[in-house]
Motif scaffolding. Structure first.
Motif, PDB file in Angstrom:
ATOM      1  N   GLN A   1       0.838  -1.233  -0.015  1.00  0.00           N
ATOM      2  CA  GLN A   1      -0.077   0.040  -0.089  1.00  0.00           C
ATOM      3  C   GLN A   1       0.779   1.371  -0.058  1.00  0.00           C
ATOM      4  O   GLN A   1       1.973   1.279   0.901  1.00  0.00           O
ATOM      5  CB  GLN A   1      -0.888  -0.071   1.243  1.00  0.00           C
ATOM      6  N   SER A   2       0.517   2.280  -0.734  1.00  0.00           N
ATOM      7  CA  SER A   2       1.228   3.389  -0.990  1.00  0.00           C
ATOM      8  C   SER A   2       0.126   4.574  -1.262  1.00  0.00           C
ATOM      9  O   SER A   2      -0.654   4.429  -2.105  1.00  0.00           O
ATOM     10  CB  SER A   2       2.170   3.412  -2.038  1.00  0.00           C
TER      11      SER A   2
ATOM     12  N   GLU B   1      -8.131   1.031  -4.661  1.00  0.00           N
ATOM     13  CA  GLU B   1      -8.129   2.177  -3.853  1.00  0.00           C
ATOM     14  C   GLU B   1      -8.971   1.712  -2.570  1.00  0.00           C
ATOM     15  O   GLU B   1      -9.841   1.256  -2.809  1.00  0.00           O
ATOM     16  CB  GLU B   1      -8.996   3.370  -4.450  1.00  0.00           C
ATOM     17  N   VAL B   2      -8.202   2.021  -1.440  1.00  0.00           N
ATOM     18  CA  VAL B   2      -8.913   1.747  -0.015  1.00  0.00           C
ATOM     19  C   VAL B   2      -8.906   3.088   0.637  1.00  0.00           C
ATOM     20  O   VAL B   2      -8.359   4.066   0.629  1.00  0.00           O
ATOM     21  CB  VAL B   2      -8.097   0.516   0.567  1.00  0.00           C
TER      22      VAL B   2
ATOM     23  N   ALA C   1      -5.067  -6.949   3.083  1.00  0.00           N
ATOM     24  CA  ALA C   1      -4.465  -5.600   3.041  1.00  0.00           C
ATOM     25  C   ALA C   1      -5.440  -4.758   3.799  1.00  0.00           C
ATOM     26  O   ALA C   1      -4.873  -3.564   4.318  1.00  0.00           O
ATOM     27  CB  ALA C   1      -4.442  -5.216   1.529  1.00  0.00           C
ATOM     28  N   CYS C   2      -6.500  -5.127   3.815  1.00  0.00           N
ATOM     29  CA  CYS C   2      -7.658  -4.184   4.605  1.00  0.00           C
ATOM     30  C   CYS C   2      -7.756  -4.473   6.139  1.00  0.00           C
ATOM     31  O   CYS C   2      -8.829  -4.342   6.653  1.00  0.00           O
ATOM     32  CB  CYS C   2      -9.097  -4.266   3.988  1.00  0.00           C
TER      33      CYS C   2
ATOM     34  N   VAL D   1      -3.389   0.231  -3.071  1.00  0.00           N
ATOM     35  CA  VAL D   1      -2.742  -0.992  -2.569  1.00  0.00           C
ATOM     36  C   VAL D   1      -2.405  -1.614  -4.154  1.00  0.00           C
ATOM     37  O   VAL D   1      -3.377  -1.682  -4.971  1.00  0.00           O
ATOM     38  CB  VAL D   1      -3.896  -1.837  -2.196  1.00  0.00           C
ATOM     39  N   HIS D   2      -1.366  -1.892  -4.243  1.00  0.00           N
ATOM     40  CA  HIS D   2      -0.875  -2.702  -5.482  1.00  0.00           C
ATOM     41  C   HIS D   2      -0.601  -4.344  -5.179  1.00  0.00           C
ATOM     42  O   HIS D   2      -0.111  -4.636  -4.216  1.00  0.00           O
ATOM     43  CB  HIS D   2       0.378  -2.252  -5.970  1.00  0.00           C
TER      44      HIS D   2
ATOM     45  N   ASN E   1      -3.223   5.814  -0.376  1.00  0.00           N
ATOM     46  CA  ASN E   1      -4.426   4.645  -0.397  1.00  0.00           C
ATOM     47  C   ASN E   1      -4.630   3.874  -1.727  1.00  0.00           C
ATOM     48  O   ASN E   1      -5.797   3.318  -1.819  1.00  0.00           O
ATOM     49  CB  ASN E   1      -5.892   5.566  -0.158  1.00  0.00           C
TER      50      ASN E   1
END
Ligand SMILES: [Ca+2]
Lengths: 153, 153, 153
Positions: B30-31, B151-152, B80-81, B35-36, B33
Motif C-alpha cells: 500500500q502506498s 483504492e482503499v 490488505a484491509c 494497494v498494488h 490509499n
C-alpha cells in the motif's frame, strides 16, 4: 541503517550511467510521491544479455539478466531522487517480463534476480508487489525487462 | 448495501488463504490509499489450473481460471484491509494475462471471468479499468494471471 | 500555449468516439488525480488493424497502429476530463503491447507511434515513462494495444 549507496558498495556493485531516453519517452516520471520507472532491459556493462530463456539462456543466466535490469532501475531511481537513494521510501511494484520459450515455466525464479537485489540494496523498503510473465519477444531481443513503481520522500 | 463478505457468501464462495510470499516480494504493498496486489495465478482449492488456452483449455475453462485469480486477489485484498473488505473503495485497474495459443484471440472473454467476479462482489466499486494480453507462458504454466491496483479507505 | 485540442486540429486528427465498455470494466478510472485508462487496441476509423507484426504487418504499419491506439487513449482521456484536454497535467506512463512474431525485435520503434503522438498533442506534458513488450496474441488479434496512467488537474 546502512544507506542504499553503502549496500551497493558492499555488494561490489557500481551503478551504470542512467540510460538516456532514445525516443519521445523518458526514463521516469514522478506524480505525487510515486515514481514510475520505464522498463529497463538486461543491458549491462558487458553489453546486451539477449536471447530466449529456456532455449538460448539457462535459468541462472536469466536470473543474472534480471539482476542487471534491477541495477539499471536503481540507476534511474538515483537520478529520480536527485542522487540520494535514501529518499526511496518503498519499492511498491516490479513488473517482470521474460523473453521465454513457451515451454519454460520458471518465470518467477528468473525475476527473483531483480527482487533479490532490491531487498539487498533497500532492505525491508525493497520488498515489493510483483507480477511476472513470459513474453513472445522483448525490445532488442533482450532476455529480461523489468519496470517499477516506487514511493519516494 | 450488502457487504462484500455477504456477497461472497451469497455466491457460495469461500476465500482461500491469502498465499504466502515465496520469494523476496510480498502479496501487496500500500502506498497512500492505493494497494498494488501482486499477480495471482489460477491456483485454487483443486490445485493449479495449468496449460495453454486454445490448446489445452477451452474458453469456458479459461474464464473459470480467471475467476479463481480474482478470488485470490480478493483474499489478498482482505488481508490488505485488515480483514474488512468494506474498506475497498474502488477496484482501479486489473491487468489480465492469458497463457494463450497465438491463434486464440478471445483474450477479453477470458478476463471477463475476473472482471465479473469483482462486480458481483463489490458492485459499482468493482468496475475497473483493464488491460488484457496473451502471453507466451506464465509462472508454473498457469493458464491465467491477474494483478490489481485498488483504492482503499 | 496551444491547447491539445488545437494541436489535434493542426495535425488533421479527429478524435474517435470514446469506445463504450463491452464488459464489466470501464474505459478509465480516476483515483486521486491519477487516471488509469484501459488498454486501447488498434481499432480506428477504418476498422481493426489486426495481425502479427513481422509476419502480417511491417514496422511502419505497426507504428501507425500504435498511433491509432494513442488516439483512442486521448479520446478516453477527453471523456475522463469532462471534455477539456487542457486538464491533462502529465502522461505518466504508457504500457505498449505488440502482437509480435518472436523474431521481430523492433518493439520500441512500434510503440514510438504512440509516444510521438502524445508529445505532438500534449508537448512536454506528453513525455512519459514507458514499458514495451512483445505478446503472443492480443484481443481480437489486434496488432497493438496501449494503456496509460495520466495525471490530471
Ligand atoms: Ca499506479
Amino acid at each position: 541503517m546502512t544507506s542504499p549507496e553503502s549496500r551497493l558498495a558492499e555488494l561490489g556493485l557500481t551503478l551504470p550511467e542512467a540510460a538516456a531516453p532514445v525516443a519521445n519517452y523518458v526514463p521516469f516520471v514522478q506524480s505525487g510521491n510515486l515514481v514510475h520507472v520505464s522498463g529497463q532491459v538486461s543491458k549491462g556493462r558487458d553489453g546486451l544479455i539477449a536471447g530466449r530463456v529456456g532455449t538460448d539462456l539457462t535459468l541462472d543466466e536469466a536470473k543474472a539478466a534480471a539482476r542487471v535490469c534491477a541495477l539499471n532501475l536503481i540507476a534511474q531511481l538515483k537520478a529520480a531522487c536527485g542522487g540520494d537513494l535514501s529518499k526511496v521510501k518503498r519499492i511498491v511494484r516490479l513488473g517482470g517480463y521474460v523473453n521465454a520459450d513457451p515451454a519454460f515455466t520458471d518465470i518467477p525464479q528468473v525475476i527473483n534476480g531483480a527482487s533479490d537485489l532490491m531487498v539487498e540494496v533497500f532492505g525491508e523498503a525493497g520488498r515489493h508487489a510483483r507480477s511476472a510473465i513470459g513474453c513472445a519477444v522483448l525490445p532488442l531481443n533482450a532476455a529480461v525487462e523489468v519496470d517499477a513503481v516506487v514511493e519516494v520522500e
